[in-house]
Design a protein around this motif. Structure first.
Motif, short mmCIF file in Angstrom:
data_model
loop_
_atom_site.label_atom_id
_atom_site.label_comp_id
_atom_site.label_asym_id
_atom_site.label_seq_id
_atom_site.Cartn_x
_atom_site.Cartn_y
_atom_site.Cartn_z
N ARG A 195 0.81 -1.21 0.00
CA ARG A 195 0.00 0.00 0.00
C ARG A 195 0.85 1.27 0.00
NH1 ARG A 195 -4.05 -1.56 -2.70
NH2 ARG A 195 -5.81 -2.43 -1.57
N LYS A 196 2.13 1.15 0.29
CA LYS A 196 3.00 2.32 0.17
C LYS A 196 3.13 2.77 -1.28
CE LYS A 196 5.98 1.20 4.14
NZ LYS A 196 7.37 0.84 4.54
N TRP A 197 2.98 1.80 -2.21
CA TRP A 197 3.23 2.08 -3.62
C TRP A 197 1.96 2.01 -4.47
CZ3 TRP A 197 7.95 3.92 -3.80
CH2 TRP A 197 8.87 3.49 -2.83
N ASN A 198 0.92 1.45 -3.91
CA ASN A 198 -0.31 1.33 -4.70
C ASN A 198 -1.50 1.19 -3.74
OD1 ASN A 198 -2.47 0.48 -6.37
ND2 ASN A 198 -1.07 -0.48 -7.81
N GLN A 199 -2.35 2.17 -3.74
CA GLN A 199 -3.53 2.15 -2.87
C GLN A 199 -4.82 1.90 -3.64
OE1 GLN A 199 -3.73 5.61 -0.36
NE2 GLN A 199 -1.63 5.40 0.38
N MET A 200 -4.72 1.74 -4.95
CA MET A 200 -5.91 1.58 -5.78
C MET A 200 -6.13 0.16 -6.26
SD MET A 200 -7.03 4.63 -5.69
CE MET A 200 -8.37 4.45 -6.85
N ALA A 201 -5.11 -0.69 -6.17
CA ALA A 201 -5.23 -2.05 -6.70
C ALA A 201 -6.26 -2.86 -5.91
CB ALA A 201 -3.87 -2.75 -6.66
N ILE A 202 -6.90 -3.79 -6.59
CA ILE A 202 -7.86 -4.69 -5.95
C ILE A 202 -7.11 -5.66 -5.04
CG2 ILE A 202 -9.59 -6.49 -6.34
CD1 ILE A 202 -10.09 -5.20 -9.08
N PRO A 203 -7.42 -5.70 -3.73
CA PRO A 203 -6.73 -6.63 -2.84
C PRO A 203 -7.44 -7.98 -2.78
CG PRO A 203 -8.08 -5.14 -1.56
CD PRO A 203 -8.30 -4.78 -3.01
N ILE A 204 -6.68 -9.05 -2.94
CA ILE A 204 -7.23 -10.40 -2.88
C ILE A 204 -6.32 -11.25 -2.00
CG2 ILE A 204 -7.86 -12.47 -4.19
CD1 ILE A 204 -8.35 -10.69 -6.59
N ILE A 205 -6.90 -11.92 -1.02
CA ILE A 205 -6.16 -12.82 -0.15
C ILE A 205 -6.38 -14.25 -0.64
CG2 ILE A 205 -5.87 -13.67 2.21
CD1 ILE A 205 -6.83 -10.97 3.21
N ILE A 206 -5.29 -14.99 -0.82
CA ILE A 206 -5.39 -16.34 -1.35
C ILE A 206 -4.67 -17.31 -0.42
CG2 ILE A 206 -4.81 -17.86 -3.28
CD1 ILE A 206 -4.87 -15.42 -5.09
N GLY A 207 -5.42 -18.29 0.07
CA GLY A 207 -4.83 -19.38 0.83
C GLY A 207 -4.52 -20.54 -0.09
N THR A 208 -3.27 -20.96 -0.13
CA THR A 208 -2.84 -22.03 -1.03
C THR A 208 -2.83 -23.38 -0.31
OG1 THR A 208 -0.49 -21.69 -0.49
CG2 THR A 208 -1.42 -20.37 -2.29
N LYS A 209 -2.62 -24.44 -1.11
CA LYS A 209 -2.49 -25.81 -0.61
C LYS A 209 -3.74 -26.28 0.13
CE LYS A 209 2.53 -25.16 -0.13
NZ LYS A 209 3.72 -25.30 0.72
N PHE A 210 -4.89 -25.99 -0.46
CA PHE A 210 -6.15 -26.40 0.17
C PHE A 210 -6.23 -27.92 0.30
CE2 PHE A 210 -10.58 -27.80 -0.30
CZ PHE A 210 -11.14 -27.21 0.82
N ASP A 211 -5.62 -28.66 -0.63
CA ASP A 211 -5.65 -30.12 -0.57
C ASP A 211 -4.96 -30.64 0.68
OD1 ASP A 211 -3.53 -28.88 -2.01
OD2 ASP A 211 -2.74 -30.86 -2.52
N ASP A 212 -3.94 -29.94 1.18
CA ASP A 212 -3.31 -30.31 2.46
C ASP A 212 -4.08 -29.77 3.64
OD1 ASP A 212 -1.22 -31.59 1.11
OD2 ASP A 212 -0.03 -29.75 1.01
N PHE A 213 -4.71 -28.63 3.46
CA PHE A 213 -5.45 -27.99 4.53
C PHE A 213 -6.60 -28.86 5.03
CE2 PHE A 213 -9.10 -25.18 5.55
CZ PHE A 213 -8.61 -24.58 6.70
N VAL A 214 -7.30 -29.54 4.11
CA VAL A 214 -8.47 -30.34 4.50
C VAL A 214 -8.07 -31.56 5.32
CG1 VAL A 214 -9.91 -29.57 2.59
CG2 VAL A 214 -8.42 -31.56 2.29
N GLN A 215 -6.79 -31.88 5.37
CA GLN A 215 -6.33 -33.00 6.18
C GLN A 215 -6.11 -32.60 7.64
OE1 GLN A 215 -6.31 -35.92 4.67
NE2 GLN A 215 -6.76 -34.93 2.69
#
Length: 281
Positions: A195-215
């Motif tokens: 946000r220091k360099w870009n305050q207009m971009a669309i923010p998206i949070i992504i959790g990876t490795k869902f196949d391991d998460f469900v275990q």
């Protein structure tokens, strides 16, 4: 007699001058549309050079009608050779979109990008220390949308790449490993840096490795989901759980970005069911 001849010659001379004057006026008037078109062409060139992408966005809105949800699903289908292109020579209908990826090391950012752009693009990416650049181009209603994806390494040496990666980006993906809470905690710092360099971009949070998460045990899953949703609300972002191994929500994330940027009539459905890929906004 001589006077009449002289008068006749004078009148004829004046008439010829009027005819010539009228012809010149008609000639100028006939050329006005040409000058007007030439002026508009030069003015458009000046605008394109001065404001860049915004002109291309307007061109997409003006020339292309918004596709239906079914059309978007078809146009963004992974692996469809009719929707991908790597030829950047004909750029009259090209809209370039810069996407930045931030997150800790070993959380699956590069695997996520490779799953989206395809294995053949992995060998064509531009690699520097702490920064990978990959691209993919899609066709939507006669317009080409080129994603330029900037994958920033997750170590401290890669922080120097954050300004150039985030500046002018249309969306920033803050990624973490669903099986590692410390990587989830780190996205607050990554968000602060971006946000220091870009305050207009669309923010998206992504959790990876869902196949391991469900275990993981359900109580641990619930804790991570609750914390991720809390961060999503604080950052005014959208949350996706994904898996590059099983291609879960990878393509859907980029569909969401495109629909968001161009106001296309397509929205994702929220999914807050524990044990399934979470989508929240």
């Amino acid at each position: 007699m001589a006077m009449r001849v002289l008068e006749t010659i004078t009148n004829m001379t004046q008439l010829c001058q009027k005819i010539v004057h009228i012809n010149i006026r008609w000639s100028v008037l006939n050329k006005v549309p040409f000058f007007r078109q030439s002026f508009r062409f030069l003015w458009d060139r000046i605008l394109m050079c001065s404001v860049g992408k915004s002109i291309q966005y307007r061109r997409l809105h003006r020339c292309a009608s918004s596709p239906s949800p079914a059309a978007i699903e078809c146009k963004f289908a992974s692996g469809d050779p009719t929707t991908t292109c790597t030829d950047y020579d004909k750029d009259s209908d090209l809209v370039a979109l810069k996407i930045s990826l931030l997150g800790d090391c070993q959380i699956g950012k590069t695997s996520f990008v490779i799953k989206y752009v395809g294995d053949e693009q992995e060998h064509r990416c531009l690699q520097t220390t702490g920064l990978n650049l990959m691209d993919k181009t899609l066709f939507i209603k006669g317009a080409r949308i080129a994603f330029s994806i900037w994958d920033v390494g997750g170590d401290h040496r890669s922080l120097d790449h954050v300004p150039v990666a985030c500046k002018d980006a249309e969306a920033i993906l803050f990624m973490f490993d669903l099986t590692s809470r410390c990587t989830l905690n780190s996205i607050i710092g990554w968000h602060r840096q971006a946000r220091k360099w870009n305050q207009m971009a669309i923010p998206i949070i992504i959790g990876t490795k869902f196949d391991d998460f469900v275990q993981l045990p359900l109580d641990m899953q619930w804790t991570i989901v609750s914390q991720a949703r809390m961060y999503t609300k604080a950052m005014k972002a959208t949350l996706f759980f994904s898996s590059a191994t099983h291609n879960i929500n990878v393509n859907k994330i980029f569909k969401f970005i495109t629909a968001k940027l161009f106001n296309l009539p397509w929205t994702v459905e929220r999914n807050l069911t524990i044990g399934e890929p979470i989508i929240d906004y």
